[in-house]
Motif scaffolding. Structure first.
Motif, short mmCIF file in Angstrom:
data_model
loop_
_atom_site.label_atom_id
_atom_site.label_comp_id
_atom_site.label_asym_id
_atom_site.label_seq_id
_atom_site.Cartn_x
_atom_site.Cartn_y
_atom_site.Cartn_z
N GLU A 11 0.83 -1.20 0.00
CA GLU A 11 0.00 0.00 0.00
C GLU A 11 0.87 1.25 0.00
OE1 GLU A 11 -2.98 -0.12 3.06
OE2 GLU A 11 -3.23 -2.27 2.87
N ARG A 12 0.41 2.28 -0.74
CA ARG A 12 1.14 3.56 -0.75
C ARG A 12 1.03 4.26 0.58
NH1 ARG A 12 1.06 6.49 -6.42
NH2 ARG A 12 2.03 8.10 -5.19
N TYR A 13 -0.13 4.15 1.20
CA TYR A 13 -0.37 4.73 2.51
C TYR A 13 -1.10 3.69 3.34
CZ TYR A 13 -2.24 7.58 6.24
OH TYR A 13 -2.56 8.07 7.47
N VAL A 14 -0.57 3.38 4.48
CA VAL A 14 -1.18 2.37 5.33
C VAL A 14 -2.27 3.03 6.17
CG1 VAL A 14 -0.78 0.70 7.18
CG2 VAL A 14 0.95 1.04 5.40
N SER A 15 -3.48 2.52 6.06
CA SER A 15 -4.61 3.08 6.80
C SER A 15 -4.56 2.63 8.26
CB SER A 15 -5.92 2.63 6.17
OG SER A 15 -6.08 1.24 6.35
N LEU A 16 -5.22 3.42 9.09
CA LEU A 16 -5.30 3.04 10.50
C LEU A 16 -6.05 1.73 10.66
CD1 LEU A 16 -6.01 6.45 12.25
CD2 LEU A 16 -3.85 5.23 12.03
N SER A 17 -7.07 1.51 9.84
CA SER A 17 -7.81 0.25 9.96
C SER A 17 -6.92 -0.94 9.59
CB SER A 17 -9.07 0.27 9.11
OG SER A 17 -8.75 0.40 7.74
N GLY A 18 -6.03 -0.74 8.63
CA GLY A 18 -5.08 -1.80 8.29
C GLY A 18 -4.15 -2.10 9.44
N LEU A 19 -3.69 -1.06 10.09
CA LEU A 19 -2.82 -1.25 11.25
C LEU A 19 -3.56 -1.86 12.43
CD1 LEU A 19 -0.60 1.95 11.43
CD2 LEU A 19 0.11 -0.38 10.93
N GLU A 20 -4.82 -1.47 12.60
CA GLU A 20 -5.60 -2.02 13.72
C GLU A 20 -5.84 -3.51 13.54
OE1 GLU A 20 -8.98 0.61 13.70
OE2 GLU A 20 -8.01 1.97 15.12
#
Length: 120
Positions: free
Chosen positions: A20-29
């Motif tokens: 991903e170009r930008y990792v979303s908070l939901s992805g990190l969660e």
């Protein structure tokens, strides 16, 4: 305090979030995390950094107070960790670990030296 150390979120080179170009908070969660023991000073700093971006402490976590164990787990799993840049610099340079593109604001921690009174 002697200085400050930058923290970064890292994962193994072929981790799914690295695509991903930008990792979303939901992805990190949703990710598995390796964290210092809950209640430790570094874990408290990590919790503050996560709260600054609107994220709760991860539910899927492994606690480790060993840098060696943490690095080994990072290299052999899909877990992520927030570690001091100096700890992961060689692994980043060797492309074994990748810094995830996450905007964390001020993600640094102060460090110093403790002396036992009378034993300087």
């Amino acid at each position: 305090m002697i200085g400050r150390e930058s923290l970064c979120i890292v994962a193994r080179e072929l981790h799914p979030l690295c695509r991903e170009r930008y990792v979303s908070l939901s992805g990190l969660e949703r990710a598995a995390w390796i964290l210092p023991p809950l209640g430790s000073s570094l874990c408290q700093v990590i919790e503050q950094c996560l709260m600054q971006v609107g994220m709760q402490m991860p539910a899927n976590l492994v606690e480790s107070n060993s840098v060696t164990a943490t690095l080994s787990l990072l290299l052999t799993s899909d877990a992520v960790a927030m570690l001091p840049e100096s700890v992961v610099r060689a692994h980043l340079s060797a492309s074994l670990l990748v810094r995830l593109p996450v905007a964390m604001g001020d993600s640094s921690v102060g460090f110093g030296i403790l002396y036992r009174r009378g034993n300087r």
